[in-house]
Design an enzyme around this catalytic site. Structure first.
Site, short mmCIF file in Angstrom:
data_model
loop_
_atom_site.label_atom_id
_atom_site.label_comp_id
_atom_site.label_asym_id
_atom_site.label_seq_id
_atom_site.Cartn_x
_atom_site.Cartn_y
_atom_site.Cartn_z
N LYS A 129 -4.36 -13.21 -8.36
CA LYS A 129 -3.12 -13.08 -9.12
C LYS A 129 -1.90 -13.73 -8.46
CE LYS A 129 -4.66 -8.88 -11.42
NZ LYS A 129 -4.37 -7.47 -11.74
N GLY A 142 -0.96 0.78 -3.00
CA GLY A 142 -1.30 -0.63 -3.02
C GLY A 142 -0.08 -1.51 -3.21
N ALA A 143 -0.23 -2.77 -2.78
CA ALA A 143 0.90 -3.70 -2.88
C ALA A 143 0.43 -5.10 -3.27
CB ALA A 143 1.65 -3.75 -1.55
N GLY A 144 -0.66 -5.16 -4.04
CA GLY A 144 -1.17 -6.44 -4.52
C GLY A 144 -0.49 -6.85 -5.82
N ALA A 180 -1.32 -6.38 -9.03
CA ALA A 180 -1.18 -5.34 -10.05
C ALA A 180 -0.06 -4.38 -9.68
CB ALA A 180 -2.50 -4.58 -10.22
N ASN A 208 1.16 1.14 1.46
CA ASN A 208 0.18 0.08 1.68
C ASN A 208 -0.16 0.00 3.17
OD1 ASN A 208 -1.29 -2.11 0.29
ND2 ASN A 208 -0.23 -3.42 1.75
#
Length: 286
Positions: A72, A131-133, A135, A155
């Site tokens: 992404k 999370g920190a991606g 999404a 994260n």
């Protein structure tokens, strides 16, 4: 002689692993119901092959494609233009191809927001995001723009979490903070919505993000972006503690509807897409 065309519109998804992603079944059901001769091809694309896959889609004149984990953010290097929300988010999950030009969009956050609103309005709410991606970035931005009061991003790499907090501070009115994610993370009291925005649990019904499960009851709603299995272990544990739960299927359907409008210019039927997923997973409601 016949005027019938034997050329289908080509769309699809680039991710790895991809075998447990049910998007293809949902999208092709939507295309069929709408009377569109289109295919959705689920491709397992390793990071080193992303550029080649994109070049191939462009060469074969695909109408567009989705990018899922882990592409992404990496996909940004291969695009000609970005939609406004994707510029803010800094991640793309939906690419339109028009006359050889690639435009990146982000439907992750919008899809999640539409799903969450069936349970609660995010305005004024306190959010805890795991999370920190890509999404996580998209969901955080959309929730902040929708009026969330406070968002905590946890994260393992606190620098990545801080980057999202800084993004929200720059572009929204929402208060945001980053924190590290130790093993057995304790969910604090007063959280309105806890969201797992990682890939932990995809294709594995027993996988669990490393949180203190006894603290899940501190959250009013526990949401998971994982669509397969829909009832992840995180959601099962949360339900046992009396939390409302939100699985990843609603987000997936809403993403698909938004993406189809961008890529093939058609409004797909949510009902048939929801039914397709419900039949696959044996659930009453997606």
């Amino acid at each position: 002689m016949t005027d019938r065309s034997f050329r289908s519109i080509l769309t699809g998804s680039f991710s790895t692993p991809c075998a447990k992603n049910p998007t293809v079944a949902m999208m092709e059901a939507g295309y069929a119901k709408a009377g569109i001769d289109a295919r959705y091809i689920n491709c397992d694309v390793k990071p080193d092959n992303l550029a080649a896959a994109i070049a191939g889609a462009k060469a074969m004149e695909w109408a567009g494609f989705n990018c899922s984990i882990p592409h992404k953010i990496a996909v940004l290097d291969h695009l000609d233009a970005l939609a406004e929300s994707a510029k803010i988010i800094g991640a793309v999950n939906c690419v339109q191809i028009r006359d050889g030009e690639l435009t990146g969009n982000n439907t992750d956050g919008k899809g999640f927001l539409a799903s969450l609103r069936k349970l609660a309005d995010p305005k004024g709410k306190t959010i805890f995001l795991l999370g920190a991606g890509g999404a996580a970035r998209a969901i955080a931005v959309e929730l902040a723009l929708a009026g969330a009061r406070h968002i905590t991003i946890a994260n393992r790499s606190v620098e990545k979490a801080q980057a999202i907090a800084d993004l929200l501070a720059e572009h929204t009115e929402c208060n945001a903070e980053a924190q590290s994610w130790p093993e057995g993370l304790h969910i604090p009291e007063g959280v309105d919505v806890l969201i797992n925005a990682t890939s932990i649990g995809l294709g594995d019904a027993e996988a669990l993000p490393p949180v203190d499960t006894s603290s899940l009851g501190n959250a009013g709603i526990v949401a998971d972006v994982i669509p397969n299995p829909p009832m992840t272990r995180l959601l099962r544990e949360a339900k046992e503690q009396g939390c409302k739960t939100l699985d990843g299927l609603g987000m997936l359907v809403n993403q698909g509807i938004i993406g189809a409008e961008l890529v093939v210019g058609a409004k797909l039927d949510a009902g048939i897409m929801e039914k397709t997923l419900a039949d696959i997973f044996g659930v009453q409601e997606p």
